[in-house]
Design an enzyme around this catalytic site. Structure first.
Site, PDB file in Angstrom:
ATOM      1  N   LYS A  97       0.824  -1.214   0.000  1.00  0.00           N
ATOM      2  CA  LYS A  97       0.000   0.000   0.000  1.00  0.00           C
ATOM      3  C   LYS A  97       0.855   1.260   0.000  1.00  0.00           C
ATOM      4  O   LYS A  97       0.326   2.363  -0.006  1.00  0.00           O
ATOM      5  CB  LYS A  97      -0.922   0.021   1.232  1.00  0.00           C
ATOM      6  CG  LYS A  97      -1.946  -1.084   1.262  1.00  0.00           C
ATOM      7  CD  LYS A  97      -2.923  -0.925   2.404  1.00  0.00           C
ATOM      8  CE  LYS A  97      -2.343  -1.325   3.735  1.00  0.00           C
ATOM      9  NZ  LYS A  97      -3.319  -1.246   4.839  1.00  0.00           N
ATOM     10  N   LYS A 100       2.882   2.120   2.490  1.00  0.00           N
ATOM     11  CA  LYS A 100       2.932   2.616   3.862  1.00  0.00           C
ATOM     12  C   LYS A 100       4.034   1.893   4.633  1.00  0.00           C
ATOM     13  O   LYS A 100       4.373   0.757   4.312  1.00  0.00           O
ATOM     14  CB  LYS A 100       1.598   2.344   4.587  1.00  0.00           C
ATOM     15  CG  LYS A 100       0.419   3.089   4.041  1.00  0.00           C
ATOM     16  CD  LYS A 100      -0.869   2.674   4.732  1.00  0.00           C
ATOM     17  CE  LYS A 100      -0.916   3.161   6.153  1.00  0.00           C
ATOM     18  NZ  LYS A 100      -2.227   2.902   6.796  1.00  0.00           N
TER      19      LYS A 100
END
Length: 138
Positions: free
Chosen positions: A44, A46
């Site tokens: 993602k 992140k």
């Protein structure tokens, strides 16, 4: 028995997380929290400060949480809802509309975030703090 499920990274666990979990628990009897793994977070784009294992341990210690699972991919939600006979899928309202496709499986609720606190804000604030003096120089 009414089962609630939620998903998230839950990094830098703070009072906003606690308040969210408390509100979720009030919706039913059993609260399942699925924590994004480090690998899934990387997909993602992140990165969490604490590892998946550390974040899962923190959540497991929270009195509102009945079960902690790992979240490894986006499509897992459907399988989890079916496997654990989930009645309510709930998540922060910053995701509003993203999970409406689950409404045929269970009730979908978007809860407001706690004002004045977010992991992103904490990380940004910490980045601007001056370093602590070196205690070894005393």
């Amino acid at each position: 028995m009414k089962t609630i499920i939620t998903y998230g990274t839950f990094d830098l666990f703070h009072y906003g997380h606690v308040r969210l979990l408390a509100r979720l628990k009030q919706l039913g009897d059993k609260l399942i929290v699925c924590v994004s793994t480090d690998e899934f977070n990387a997909q993602k784009g992140k990165a969490a400060f604490f590892s998946y294992q550390q974040r899962a341990e923190i959540l497991a210690a929270c009195r509102y949480v009945d079960l902690v699972l790992s979240e490894t991919h986006w499509g897992q939600k459907v399988t989890d809802i079916e496997k654990y006979s989930v009645d309510i899928f709930a998540i922060g309202d910053d995701w509003r509309g993203h999970f409406d496709h689950l409404q045929h499986l269970c009730e979908v609720i978007y809860l407001p975030r706690t004002d004045e606190i977010s992991t992103t804000e904490i990380k940004n604030d910490l980045a601007f703090l001056p370093p602590f003096p070196d205690a070894s120089n005393d």
